[in-house]
Design a protein around this motif. Structure first.
Motif, short mmCIF file in Angstrom:
data_model
loop_
_atom_site.label_atom_id
_atom_site.label_comp_id
_atom_site.label_asym_id
_atom_site.label_seq_id
_atom_site.Cartn_x
_atom_site.Cartn_y
_atom_site.Cartn_z
N VAL A 236 0.85 -1.19 0.00
CA VAL A 236 0.00 0.00 0.00
C VAL A 236 0.88 1.24 0.00
O VAL A 236 1.63 1.47 0.95
CB VAL A 236 -0.93 0.01 1.23
CG1 VAL A 236 -1.74 1.30 1.28
CG2 VAL A 236 -1.86 -1.20 1.21
N PRO A 237 0.83 2.07 -1.04
CA PRO A 237 1.63 3.31 -1.03
C PRO A 237 1.17 4.25 0.08
O PRO A 237 -0.04 4.38 0.34
CB PRO A 237 1.36 3.91 -2.41
CG PRO A 237 0.80 2.79 -3.24
CD PRO A 237 0.07 1.91 -2.29
N VAL A 238 2.11 4.90 0.72
CA VAL A 238 1.80 5.82 1.81
C VAL A 238 2.59 7.11 1.62
O VAL A 238 3.77 7.08 1.28
CB VAL A 238 2.15 5.20 3.18
CG1 VAL A 238 1.92 6.23 4.31
CG2 VAL A 238 1.33 3.94 3.44
N ASP B 108 8.30 6.11 8.55
CA ASP B 108 8.84 5.93 7.19
C ASP B 108 9.68 4.67 7.10
O ASP B 108 9.58 3.90 6.15
CB ASP B 108 9.69 7.14 6.78
CG ASP B 108 8.88 8.41 6.60
OD1 ASP B 108 7.66 8.32 6.38
OD2 ASP B 108 9.49 9.50 6.68
N GLY B 109 10.54 4.48 8.11
CA GLY B 109 11.41 3.31 8.11
C GLY B 109 10.64 2.01 8.23
O GLY B 109 10.99 1.00 7.60
N VAL B 110 9.58 2.02 9.05
CA VAL B 110 8.75 0.82 9.21
C VAL B 110 8.08 0.46 7.90
O VAL B 110 8.00 -0.71 7.51
CB VAL B 110 7.70 1.04 10.32
CG1 VAL B 110 6.68 -0.09 10.34
CG2 VAL B 110 8.37 1.16 11.68
N LEU B 111 7.58 1.48 7.19
CA LEU B 111 6.81 1.25 5.97
C LEU B 111 7.67 0.98 4.74
O LEU B 111 7.21 0.34 3.79
CB LEU B 111 5.91 2.46 5.69
CG LEU B 111 4.79 2.72 6.70
CD1 LEU B 111 4.16 4.08 6.44
CD2 LEU B 111 3.73 1.63 6.63
N PRO C 102 5.81 1.44 -1.31
CA PRO C 102 6.29 2.80 -1.51
C PRO C 102 5.89 3.72 -0.35
O PRO C 102 4.73 3.70 0.09
CB PRO C 102 5.61 3.23 -2.82
CG PRO C 102 5.15 1.97 -3.46
CD PRO C 102 4.88 1.00 -2.36
N VAL C 103 6.83 4.51 0.15
CA VAL C 103 6.53 5.51 1.16
C VAL C 103 7.20 6.80 0.74
O VAL C 103 8.38 6.81 0.37
CB VAL C 103 6.98 5.07 2.57
CG1 VAL C 103 8.46 4.75 2.62
CG2 VAL C 103 6.64 6.13 3.61
N MET D 272 8.50 14.16 -4.69
CA MET D 272 8.61 13.73 -3.30
C MET D 272 9.37 12.41 -3.28
O MET D 272 8.98 11.47 -3.97
CB MET D 272 7.22 13.58 -2.69
CG MET D 272 7.20 13.49 -1.17
SD MET D 272 5.51 13.49 -0.50
CE MET D 272 4.98 15.18 -0.87
N PRO D 273 10.46 12.32 -2.52
CA PRO D 273 11.33 11.14 -2.63
C PRO D 273 10.71 9.90 -1.98
O PRO D 273 10.08 9.99 -0.93
CB PRO D 273 12.60 11.57 -1.89
CG PRO D 273 12.12 12.60 -0.92
CD PRO D 273 10.99 13.32 -1.58
N PRO D 274 10.91 8.73 -2.59
CA PRO D 274 10.49 7.48 -1.96
C PRO D 274 11.55 6.97 -1.01
O PRO D 274 12.70 7.41 -1.02
CB PRO D 274 10.35 6.54 -3.17
CG PRO D 274 11.39 7.03 -4.13
CD PRO D 274 11.48 8.53 -3.93
N GLY D 275 11.16 6.02 -0.18
CA GLY D 275 12.12 5.40 0.72
C GLY D 275 12.38 6.22 1.96
O GLY D 275 11.56 7.04 2.37
N THR D 276 13.55 6.02 2.57
CA THR D 276 13.89 6.72 3.81
C THR D 276 15.17 7.50 3.63
O THR D 276 15.93 7.29 2.69
CB THR D 276 14.08 5.71 4.96
OG1 THR D 276 15.11 4.79 4.60
CG2 THR D 276 12.80 4.94 5.23
N GLY D 277 15.40 8.44 4.55
CA GLY D 277 16.62 9.24 4.53
C GLY D 277 16.48 10.54 3.78
O GLY D 277 17.30 11.45 3.95
#
Length: 516
Positions: free
Chosen positions: A314-316, A390-393, A398-399, A477-482
């Motif tokens: 599920v994209p968030v 963000d890290g959990v998802l 996609p987050v 808007m960037p995907p992933g974390t960091g």
């Protein structure tokens, strides 16, 4: 038997009165829902249908029960005015100066842009700490037109009426766990959307759930709920990851429920159901009303469920505001007439956060003691939990991460009535006026802020339609974390992808505290 036949004939008559082909007409303000006909109105932004019931009124013996399907009605139901707000105490928000004692409130509002076609759908859950607010808090008609989406705003039960858990109510529940009535209302509204939104030009296969503050927490909870699977394809969490989306342990909720019942002089569910809404509100006090973990709706804590793949695929879109804590610090200190002083600051910080936090937030680095406190509070409660989520998802789908960082904007509608020169910056709730009419009011944005508003609407709209969040001529808007997209006006540097948000909010400190 005769009554049931009459109801069935009424539903059949509604079907015959308005053929399916007529519902696609953008100029026709009458739409056939499963329960009957509704007449909305045409506005400058499109069509709107207000106060449509999606469940039976949860009154009398239905108080503190799961929502039940709305009963069909005869003729054409007018849908030109908002329904009742769910029972709540008075607040400073426009239109909420008086308490609401009505429990017949399970309504929703549908906003439809002009034109035909199967449009993506945004379902908005309002904020208000799960004790206040209503679907009418935002008017998203311009958002619907600008993004080409159908937008639905939802009322759901609040406070004790939405989240009371007791042993007696547990005994009535099929799974033995009570206390999630407001969350079940939200799922009932989503089932209504699945069954009816195509009649308004929406695509039930492209539903995004979204919300701010308690509405964002609701989204986080629904993402973790196995009974919500298939009701939506994406989620938007605005300032909703506070407390890491934690639900109340069942035992804690029942213990608090027993204490609440004693306040009302009750030891049975029947006694509680006999109390007035005003009595319920007077007794609900400062309990932590919210979702309850355990049972079919929420078997595990949301953070654990999401980490284990509850919302896989599920994209968030998830984010927070740069200065979340300023609203809360203002309400605690300045609004109360007792601004935090430099002399008081060390003791307050040590008592609430500890010595290490006091050292990490030196008063000399902030314009005032209240804002220094607010910075620590906002980092702890909102900014760092959002980044942790963000890290959990990230490993499950996609987050996309953002931070609303426009410190130039006007305070949101409620604060404009307070009459203060307090610097709210990019505080809690302030991004909402950039997306929708907040409390139905146009925000006094200047030219730069209106440009940012248009860009934010494009980011949100492109995500709702099923793509990555993008705006014309702006960084994606960037995907992933960091990485986080920082949303700012042009004079403040404009929208930019940042890799420093985690450090700016001292999240190493707060993450270690969360783990310990």
């Amino acid at each position: 038997m005769i009554r049931r036949i009459a109801v069935a004939l009424t539903a059949l008559a509604a079907t015959l009165l308005v053929p399916a082909s007529a519902q696609a007409s953008s100029g026709d303000p009458v739409v056939r829902t499963e329960a009957g006909l509704v007449r909305g109105e045409v506005t400058a932004e499109g069509r709107q249908f207000l106060g449509i019931p999606y469940a039976q009124p949860p009154v009398g013996r239905l108080r503190w029960t799961a929502p039940r399907a709305v009963r069909p009605w005869q003729g054409v139901r007018e849908a030109r005015d908002f329904g009742n707000k769910c029972a709540q105490t008075a607040s400073w928000d426009p239109g909420y100066e008086q308490p609401a004692h009505t429990e017949d409130c399970l309504d929703l509002n549908v906003y439809v842009p002009e034109g035909a076609g199967r449009r993506a759908v945004l379902v908005w859950f309002h904020g208000g700490g799960l004790t206040a607010g209503a679907g009418q808090d935002v008017v998203p008609d311009a958002f619907a037109r600008q993004t080409g989406t159908v937008v639905v705003t939802v009322n759901y039960r609040l406070g004790a009426l939405g989240f009371l858990a007791t042993t007696g109510l547990d005994d009535e529940a099929r799974d033995g766990v009570s206390g999630n009535f407001g969350m079940l209302d939200q799922q009932a509204a989503l089932r209504w959307v699945s069954a009816n939104v195509s009649r308004f030009g929406g695509d039930p296969g492209r539903v995004t759930i979204a919300g701010e503050s308690a509405g964002g927490r609701s989204v986080c909870t629904q993402l973790a709920s196995p009974t919500g699977k298939g009701l939506f394809r994406a989620g938007i969490i605005e300032s909703g990851a506070y407390d890491d989306c934690a639900a109340r342990p069942h035992g804690t909720a029942v213990t608090e429920g027993a204490d609440f019942a004693r306040k009302l002089g009750c030891d049975t569910v029947a006694c509680l159901r006999g109390k007035s809404a005003a009595d319920i509100l007077a007794a609900q006090g400062d309990y932590d009303w919210g979702p309850v973990v355990g049972g079919r709706f929420l078997p595990r804590q949301p953070s654990a469920a999401l980490a284990q793949g509850a919302a896989a695929g599920v994209p968030v879109m998830n984010g927070a505001n740069q200065d979340e804590g300023r609203l809360f610090a203002f309400a605690r200190f300045d609004l109360a007439g007792t601004p935090l002083t430099a002399e008081q600051y060390p003791a307050v910080m040590r008592q609430e956060f500890g010595e290490e936090v006091l050292r990490s937030y030196p008063l000399a680095a902030q314009p005032s003691p209240t804002i220094a406190y607010a910075t620590a509070f906002g980092d702890m409660l909102f900014a760092c939990p959002a980044l942790r989520l963000d890290g959990v998802l990230a490993g499950r789908g996609p987050v996309y991460a953002y931070e609303f960082a426009d410190r130039t904007g006007p305070p949101f509608a409620s604060l404009r009535n307070v009459g203060t020169d307090f610097d709210f910056g990019a505080t809690h709730v302030n991004e909402v006026q950039y997306l929708f009419k907040h409390f139905g009011l146009e925000s006094p944005l200047n030219a730069e802020q209106r440009t940012l508003s248009r860009q934010m609407v494009q980011y949100w709209g492109s995500f709702v339609r099923g793509g990555a969040p993008r705006a014309d001529g702006q960084p994606a808007m960037p995907p992933g974390t960091g990485q986080v997209l920082s949303l700012r006006t042009a004079s403040a540097g404009g929208n930019a992808v940042s890799t420093t948000v985690h450090g700016a909010h001292r999240c190493n400190l707060w993450d270690s505290a969360a783990v310990s």
